[in-house]
Design a protein around this motif. Sequence first.
Motif, PDB file in Angstrom:
ATOM      1  N   PRO A 169      40.759  28.756  -2.411  1.00 50.17           N
ATOM      2  CA  PRO A 169      40.092  30.042  -2.155  1.00 50.17           C
ATOM      3  C   PRO A 169      39.241  30.082  -0.898  1.00 50.17           C
ATOM      4  O   PRO A 169      38.983  31.169  -0.368  1.00 50.17           O
ATOM      5  N   ARG A 170      38.796  28.940  -0.397  1.00 53.95           N
ATOM      6  CA  ARG A 170      37.923  28.927   0.782  1.00 53.95           C
ATOM      7  C   ARG A 170      38.649  28.502   2.054  1.00 53.95           C
ATOM      8  O   ARG A 170      38.014  28.350   3.100  1.00 53.95           O
ATOM      9  N   ALA A 171      39.944  28.325   1.955  1.00 54.09           N
ATOM     10  CA  ALA A 171      40.705  27.788   3.085  1.00 54.09           C
ATOM     11  C   ALA A 171      41.301  28.893   3.947  1.00 54.09           C
ATOM     12  O   ALA A 171      41.670  29.965   3.458  1.00 54.09           O
ATOM     13  N   THR A 172      41.410  28.606   5.237  1.00 54.71           N
ATOM     14  CA  THR A 172      42.185  29.442   6.151  1.00 54.71           C
ATOM     15  C   THR A 172      43.614  28.919   6.141  1.00 54.71           C
ATOM     16  O   THR A 172      43.839  27.714   6.288  1.00 54.71           O
ATOM     17  N   MET A 173      44.586  29.812   5.933  1.00 52.43           N
ATOM     18  CA  MET A 173      45.995  29.438   5.918  1.00 52.43           C
ATOM     19  C   MET A 173      46.563  29.617   7.326  1.00 52.43           C
ATOM     20  O   MET A 173      46.588  30.736   7.848  1.00 52.43           O
ATOM     21  N   ARG A 174      46.993  28.549   7.934  1.00 49.58           N
ATOM     22  CA  ARG A 174      47.439  28.598   9.326  1.00 49.58           C
ATOM     23  C   ARG A 174      48.931  28.286   9.423  1.00 49.58           C
ATOM     24  O   ARG A 174      49.406  27.286   8.873  1.00 49.58           O
ATOM     25  N   MET A 175      49.643  29.151  10.129  1.00 48.84           N
ATOM     26  CA  MET A 175      51.070  28.932  10.390  1.00 48.84           C
ATOM     27  C   MET A 175      51.448  29.689  11.647  1.00 48.84           C
ATOM     28  O   MET A 175      50.688  30.553  12.126  1.00 48.84           O
ATOM     29  N   SER A 176      52.613  29.370  12.214  1.00 49.78           N
ATOM     30  CA  SER A 176      53.029  30.069  13.427  1.00 49.78           C
ATOM     31  C   SER A 176      53.292  31.536  13.121  1.00 49.78           C
ATOM     32  O   SER A 176      53.661  31.904  11.995  1.00 49.78           O
ATOM     33  N   ALA A 177      53.099  32.374  14.115  1.00 50.92           N
ATOM     34  CA  ALA A 177      53.282  33.819  13.933  1.00 50.92           C
ATOM     35  C   ALA A 177      54.693  34.165  13.451  1.00 50.92           C
ATOM     36  O   ALA A 177      54.848  34.958  12.518  1.00 50.92           O
ATOM     37  N   LYS A 213      47.397  36.739   1.981  1.00 43.77           N
ATOM     38  CA  LYS A 213      47.354  37.517   3.217  1.00 43.77           C
ATOM     39  C   LYS A 213      45.981  37.545   3.867  1.00 43.77           C
ATOM     40  O   LYS A 213      45.858  37.380   5.092  1.00 43.77           O
ATOM     41  N   ALA A 214      44.937  37.721   3.077  1.00 49.44           N
ATOM     42  CA  ALA A 214      43.585  37.829   3.637  1.00 49.44           C
ATOM     43  C   ALA A 214      43.107  36.526   4.248  1.00 49.44           C
ATOM     44  O   ALA A 214      42.146  36.522   5.030  1.00 49.44           O
ATOM     45  N   GLN A 215      43.761  35.415   3.920  1.00 45.66           N
ATOM     46  CA  GLN A 215      43.332  34.100   4.404  1.00 45.66           C
ATOM     47  C   GLN A 215      44.162  33.607   5.583  1.00 45.66           C
ATOM     48  O   GLN A 215      43.854  32.562   6.160  1.00 45.66           O
ATOM     49  N   VAL A 216      45.213  34.338   5.956  1.00 45.72           N
ATOM     50  CA  VAL A 216      46.162  33.850   6.955  1.00 45.72           C
ATOM     51  C   VAL A 216      45.655  34.068   8.378  1.00 45.72           C
ATOM     52  O   VAL A 216      45.142  35.125   8.721  1.00 45.72           O
ATOM     53  N   LYS A 217      45.827  33.029   9.185  1.00 44.97           N
ATOM     54  CA  LYS A 217      45.568  33.107  10.621  1.00 44.97           C
ATOM     55  C   LYS A 217      46.745  32.463  11.324  1.00 44.97           C
ATOM     56  O   LYS A 217      47.076  31.301  11.061  1.00 44.97           O
TER      57      LYS A 217
END
Length: 292
Positions: free
Chosen positions: A150-158, A177-181
């Motif tokens: 719940p506290r993590a930023t989810m990072r992946m290529s665009a 969705k709210a956590q994705v960067k």
Amino acid sequence: MIRPLASLALGAAFAAVAVSAAPRVAAPAATPFRVGAVEVVSLRDAKNVVANDGQTFGIGHPTADVAAVLRARGAPADPITLGVDQLLVRLPGRVVLIDSGFGAKMNGVLVRSLAAAGVTPDQVTDVLITHGHPDHVGGLVDANGKPAFPRATMRMSAPEWQSLQQGRAAAVAPVIKAQVKTFAPGAQVMPGITAVALPGHTPGHSGYRISSGKQSLLVIGDTAHSAIVSLAEPAWRIQYDGDKQQGARTRERELAQLAATHQRIFAGHFPYPGIGYVVRSGAGYAFQPEQR
């Protein structure tokens, strides 16, 4: 509580993978090692058992050819067992998870392996995704249909985020969705970790290079699945690759470079803990596990 439609969609996504790879329960495990000054832990989630039926490995080749490759390396001719393992990276001020496995709904034990490493889900600050297949992103959602980290930023290529929203694990997308960067392919994701574009498997498939001082580790994602077949015959097409020709080209190119540079790797589908080196072997390659 998870919404019924989302639950059905997620179940269908997993079933699509299970056609050729049935997830099996594995014992939790956490194996620590270092990359320079960085502490890293290999984490176990599950196992996939794949039939040697010509539909997954060696498409277009007789199953006897696949069996011969396996037997030559001392493995059973059928089935083919793949690991489903992830990586934990401890950086200053960050607890980073690379991929998330199948998740609790498919008997994944990642959370228990994290516990063995002394980490709870709410302590994870970043989750780096190699690609959006269910055995890599299913664990982003907990058994109640909520974000597992719940506290993590989810990072992946665009391009991978775009693909994930339309692919086999699309039911995961609205939950996280709210956590994705997102980042551009090949970008530096954070100090000490750089994405490596590995096209073919999925539209935005990424590896990750972890660097500290003079040492580095390359997380190869799904560039190779079987530590035997994928390395002995890298040009053979595999069912899992979205673009099978590009996937084979990337596999051939990357394996040649890994062997030439003696780059240390983590391969989540190789036998646990998946840490070692690619070396030349005959006309192809072999995996040399790191001595521990």
